[in-house]
Design a protein around this motif. Structure first.
Motif, short mmCIF file in Angstrom:
data_model
loop_
_atom_site.label_atom_id
_atom_site.label_comp_id
_atom_site.label_asym_id
_atom_site.label_seq_id
_atom_site.Cartn_x
_atom_site.Cartn_y
_atom_site.Cartn_z
N SER A 178 0.48 -1.18 0.08
CA SER A 178 0.16 -0.35 -0.24
C SER A 178 0.82 1.12 0.00
O SER A 178 0.15 2.19 -0.36
CB SER A 178 -0.91 0.05 1.05
N GLU B 42 -7.18 0.56 -1.18
CA GLU B 42 -7.46 -0.66 0.70
C GLU B 42 -8.54 -0.07 0.94
O GLU B 42 -8.08 0.71 1.18
CB GLU B 42 -6.20 -1.45 1.09
N ASP C 142 -5.63 -1.24 -4.80
CA ASP C 142 -4.68 -2.16 -3.61
C ASP C 142 -5.89 -2.93 -3.41
O ASP C 142 -6.80 -2.28 -2.22
CB ASP C 142 -4.30 -1.34 -3.08
N GLU C 143 -5.54 -4.02 -3.26
CA GLU C 143 -5.79 -5.13 -2.79
C GLU C 143 -8.00 -5.89 -3.03
O GLU C 143 -8.68 -5.29 -2.02
CB GLU C 143 -5.99 -5.36 -1.08
#
Ligand SMILES: Nc1ncnc2c1ncn2[C@@H]1O[C@H](COP(=O)(O)OP(=O)(O)O)[C@@H](O)[C@H]1O
Ligand SMILES: [Mg+2]
Lengths: 247, 271
Positions: free
Chosen positions: A47, A85, A161-162
């Motif tokens: 991140s 995220e 992000d994820e």
């Protein structure tokens, strides 16, 4: 398309001001049309690297470019779609309003925003919720609204992000389908995950990051050469990073 | 404008739909009711009391909006990271601050216009019932007092933006803004007191204290300048040059605060 040149980042933690090295000399080059998977355990620095690309935090040293522009230039983000995220959006706005905002700030007119919104909302399956405030959404629904928001202006570069975290199996499949579609359209995709399977299934190339250091970068084919699976490769890197001899 | 407008609009929408707004509107309605009730208890003064109370209600409700809706809007962006939604776009930090502030101006102006409408309705009703006691009365002064209140609230909001740009928590922003409001309201009084000859106030003030108060006087916004409710209630003449200078002072203070906030924001990280 995305270039990261020797980026290091330190955080000062809490009141003690203890320093945490989140990234050390990160070098990465992601080519146009490539789907790149950024693999690493929790706290590895994924991140942090992504936030530097989005100019949300600044590196202590090193530079980064997207599409040839330094990331400190806000124009660099014109071609980028970003999903943070655990995204959190405005409580009282609806998905439609969120997409209007995304489209407008990217310079789209009302008609193209409406057309594009219809397509994306169908894709992320939010048809019945699109006119409801986001505060009434479940975590997975917010994540899907965030994906639509990232893609509203049909960006050349997509940074996620994820993207699969917090989603049920249906949601994960939806994200997977989206990744495959983006790849088919020749978009450049940079996504992070701590789940081996996601990286293995969707990326052309992957980087393994542990403790702020990039351990390996290669095509999936090369990483998995000799009949290894990604788990073996990953665990070996983790073991090496911990100073233990690999088995 | 193409970048500012979308930010201003989502800020306005997020603010106006906040539940707290309904609560504040309810409090204002109750206070307007109380105005009518209390004003009729002092029949001879009903005009003055009605105008004073209606204007006070507006500015109190406006203060609540700036403190609890306005600061919360900024706070959520920073604490819950909704700011990522905006900064992920091709928008610079300065454009973000200015767009956000324009949204705040819109929110303050619209809510204050609605409150003023209620206040004017209350005054008109009382004026019709007690026509005889509204002899010294001026709509112009009331509108002017209302306008300056709105400007004062926008100024306070600009200062809260400045605080939000360098504090690490929205609670500190709230506390600093409240302190600024209190100091800003009492500044003229304290300065006048300290500058008065010592035989009048009965004690000596050291030159150091006077210097300190003078510094504070020029640093903090002099919010009491914008309070002409009493003049409005008594329909006293208000000099045009006073209004002009006050408005100019307010605008300069707003522009400086937002500029400084934008400069500080440019270096701010959102981890
Ligand atoms: N705001 C912060 N303050 C202090 N340390 C941080 C902060 N953000 C991240 N870190 C630290 O930096 C490291 C990398 O974090 P992060 O990039 O979030 O990891 P990942 O996304 O790979 O899980 C971790 O050790 C984390 O504790
Ligand atoms: Mg992470």
């Amino acid at each position: 398309m995305i270039t990261i040149n020797g980026i290091s980042k330190e955080f000062k933690e809490g009141i003690t001001g203890k320093r945490v090295r989140a990234l050390e000399g990160l070098e990465l080059e992601i080519k146009k049309g490539e789907v790149f998977g950024f693999l690493g355990p929790n706290g590895a620095g994924k991140s942090t690297a992504i936030k530097i690309l989005m100019n949300l935090i600044f590196p202590n040293s090193g530079t980064a470019q997207i599409g040839g522009r330094d990331v400190r230039d806000s124009e660099a983000r014109r071609v980028v779609g970003y999903l943070p995220e655990n995204p959190y959006f405005y409580d009282y706005l609806t998905t439609d309003e969120l997409l209007w905002f995304g489209g407008r700030t990217a310079g789209m007119d009302s008609n193209s925003i409406r057309d594009r919104s219809d397509i994306l909302i169908n894709q992320v399956n939010l048809q019945s919720a699109r006119k409801r405030p986001l505060r009434t959404y479940s975590k997975g629904m917010v994540q899907r609204a965030g994906l639509a928001m990232a893609l509203i202006h049909d960006p050349e570069v997509v940074i996620l992000d994820e993207p699969m975290s917090g989603l049920d199996p249906i949601g994960r499949k939806m994200v997977g389908d989206l990744l495959i579609e983006l790849k088919g359209q020749g978009k450049t995709v940079f996504f992070s995950s701590h789940i081996l399977n996601d990286i293995e299934r969707f990326s052309d190339r992957a980087g393994i990051i542990i403790g702020g250091r990039l351990k390996r970068v290669d095509t999936l084919q090369n990483l998995l050469s000799g009949g290894k699976n990604l788990e073996d490769v990953f665990m070996r890197e983790v073991a090496l990073a911990e100073g233990v001899t690999a088995v | 404008m193409t970048t500012f407008w979308p930010i201003a609009l989502i800020t306005f929408k997020e603010g106006i739909r906040n539940r707290a707004i309904y609560g504040i509107a309810l409090v204002a309605l109750m206070l307007f009711g109380a105005t009518a009730l209390i004003a009729t208890m002092v029949p001879r003064e009903v005009g003055k009391v009605a105008v004073d109370m209606a204007l006070s209600t507006i500015s109190f409700a406006g203060l609540l909006i700036v403190l609890f809706v306005g600061i919360n809007l900024m706070a959520k962006d920073l604490d819950k990271r909704t700011i990522y939604t905006v900064l992920a776009r091709p928008i610079s930090r300065s454009q973000y601050i200015i767009g956000k502030f324009l949204g705040m101006i819109l929110l303050i102006t619209v809510t204050m216009a609605l409150l003023s409408l209620l206040a004017i309705t209350a005054i008109i009703i009382l004026k019709n019932i007690h026509a005889g006691y509204f002899t010294r009365f001026s709509w112009q002064a009331i509108i002017l007092a209302d306008g300056l209140t709105v400007l004062m609230l926008i100024m306070l909001s600009a200062i809260s933006f400045l605080f939000a740009s360098f504090t690490s928590s929205s609670f500190i922003t709230l506390v600093l803004t409240i302190i600024t409001y209190i100091i800003g309201q009492s500044l003229s009084g304290v300065k006048a007191l300290l500058e008065a000859p010592s035989y009048e106030i009965g004690f000596n003030v050291s030159p150091m204290t006077i210097k300190l108060v003078t510094a504070v006087y020029y640093l903090f916004p002099n919010l009491s300048l914008f309070d002409i409710k009493l003049q409005a209630a008594h329909a006293l003449p208000i000099s045009p040059s006073f209004v002009l200078w006050t408005v100019l002072y307010g605008i300069v203070y707003i522009v400086l605060s937002i500029t400084l906030a934008a400069i500080i924001f440019r270096r701010k990280e959102f981890p």
